[in-house]
Design a protein around this motif. Sequence first.
Motif, mmCIF file in Angstrom:
data_model
loop_
_atom_site.group_PDB
_atom_site.id
_atom_site.type_symbol
_atom_site.label_atom_id
_atom_site.label_comp_id
_atom_site.label_asym_id
_atom_site.label_seq_id
_atom_site.Cartn_x
_atom_site.Cartn_y
_atom_site.Cartn_z
ATOM 1 N N MET A 1 0.846 -1.182 0.000
ATOM 2 C CA MET A 1 0.000 0.000 0.000
ATOM 3 C C MET A 1 0.889 1.243 0.000
ATOM 4 O O MET A 1 1.752 1.385 0.854
ATOM 5 N N PRO A 2 0.689 2.137 -0.933
ATOM 6 C CA PRO A 2 1.472 3.380 -0.959
ATOM 7 C C PRO A 2 1.144 4.277 0.238
ATOM 8 O O PRO A 2 0.038 4.230 0.774
ATOM 9 N N HIS A 3 2.120 5.089 0.621
ATOM 10 C CA HIS A 3 1.945 6.017 1.737
ATOM 11 C C HIS A 3 2.403 7.398 1.294
ATOM 12 O O HIS A 3 3.401 7.531 0.602
ATOM 13 N N SER A 4 1.688 8.435 1.714
ATOM 14 C CA SER A 4 2.056 9.818 1.415
ATOM 15 C C SER A 4 2.038 10.620 2.693
ATOM 16 O O SER A 4 1.140 10.472 3.523
ATOM 17 N N GLY A 5 3.035 11.484 2.835
ATOM 18 C CA GLY A 5 3.112 12.329 4.013
ATOM 19 C C GLY A 5 3.778 13.647 3.664
ATOM 20 O O GLY A 5 4.186 13.872 2.522
ATOM 21 N N SER A 6 3.875 14.493 4.655
ATOM 22 C CA SER A 6 4.522 15.789 4.428
ATOM 23 C C SER A 6 5.132 16.281 5.726
ATOM 24 O O SER A 6 4.835 15.791 6.812
ATOM 25 N N CYS A 7 5.966 17.306 5.572
ATOM 26 C CA CYS A 7 6.596 17.951 6.719
ATOM 27 C C CYS A 7 5.574 18.858 7.419
ATOM 28 O O CYS A 7 4.421 18.970 6.998
ATOM 29 N N LEU A 8 6.016 19.539 8.444
ATOM 30 C CA LEU A 8 5.146 20.425 9.218
ATOM 31 C C LEU A 8 4.572 21.566 8.381
ATOM 32 O O LEU A 8 3.390 21.865 8.457
ATOM 33 N N CYS A 9 5.393 22.189 7.538
ATOM 34 C CA CYS A 9 4.914 23.319 6.739
ATOM 35 C C CYS A 9 4.207 22.879 5.464
ATOM 36 O O CYS A 9 3.550 23.686 4.809
ATOM 37 N N THR A 98 8.237 8.078 10.578
ATOM 38 C CA THR A 98 6.815 7.792 10.393
ATOM 39 C C THR A 98 5.889 8.875 10.941
ATOM 40 O O THR A 98 4.715 8.884 10.606
ATOM 41 N N GLY A 99 6.399 9.801 11.726
ATOM 42 C CA GLY A 99 5.548 10.867 12.254
ATOM 43 C C GLY A 99 4.996 11.783 11.189
ATOM 44 O O GLY A 99 4.050 12.540 11.439
ATOM 45 N N ASN A 100 5.542 11.720 9.974
ATOM 46 C CA ASN A 100 5.064 12.544 8.870
ATOM 47 C C ASN A 100 3.899 11.902 8.111
ATOM 48 O O ASN A 100 3.411 12.466 7.141
ATOM 49 N N PHE A 101 3.477 10.714 8.548
ATOM 50 C CA PHE A 101 2.406 9.965 7.882
ATOM 51 C C PHE A 101 1.297 9.663 8.876
ATOM 52 O O PHE A 101 1.538 9.022 9.897
ATOM 53 N N LYS A 102 0.083 10.051 8.566
ATOM 54 C CA LYS A 102 -1.045 9.759 9.466
ATOM 55 C C LYS A 102 -1.344 8.269 9.545
ATOM 56 O O LYS A 102 -1.767 7.772 10.580
ATOM 57 N N ASP A 103 -1.118 7.533 8.439
ATOM 58 C CA ASP A 103 -1.516 6.122 8.409
ATOM 59 C C ASP A 103 -0.560 5.177 9.125
ATOM 60 O O ASP A 103 -0.840 3.991 9.231
ATOM 61 N N PHE A 104 0.551 5.658 9.658
ATOM 62 C CA PHE A 104 1.454 4.775 10.389
ATOM 63 C C PHE A 104 1.083 4.646 11.865
ATOM 64 O O PHE A 104 1.730 3.904 12.602
ATOM 65 N N ALA A 105 0.070 5.329 12.308
ATOM 66 C CA ALA A 105 -0.328 5.283 13.720
ATOM 67 C C ALA A 105 -0.707 3.876 14.171
ATOM 68 O O ALA A 105 -0.583 3.555 15.354
ATOM 69 N N ASN A 106 -1.142 3.036 13.254
ATOM 70 C CA ASN A 106 -1.580 1.691 13.620
ATOM 71 C C ASN A 106 -0.606 0.598 13.204
ATOM 72 O O ASN A 106 -0.926 -0.583 13.278
#
Length: 137
Positions: A1-9, A98-106
């Motif tokens: 499953m692909p994952h997308s995230g971003s930095c704080l800004c 992983t903190g830059n990705f919402k879907d890694f919480a689980n």
Amino acid sequence: MPHSGSCLCGQSKIEISSTQEAQASAICHCTDCKQTSGSAFSTNVLAPQKDVKITGPIKNFDIKAPSGNTVTRIFCGNCGSALSHKSVAFGDAQAIQTGNFKDFANVKIAAELFVKDRWPVLEAVAGAQQNKMMPGQ
């Protein structure tokens, strides 16, 4: 499953296009990870470099790890968010914060690294492999 995230800004984006589902992540308690995360540890997942795309105003910073290997830290050049790091210790993979990705919480924490440097007030993650240093050192 692909994952997308971003930095704080939001200016630096990171994508993992791997078709393999992330099954586990690792917590690292080494001094470098503490400093780059600004916290007691960092959470990471290893992904093949060929499957990682980082765009935006990124910067690199090279530092020698306790192993003697150079670690290249990749971060947003605007807000400073840690995005990833590379080392010969990871082979053809790179560590992704992983903190830059919402879907890694689980995603399950499978291992803790550098537990010799874990803050004494923190408990070990139940069921996670406990490594005094990086495996293989």
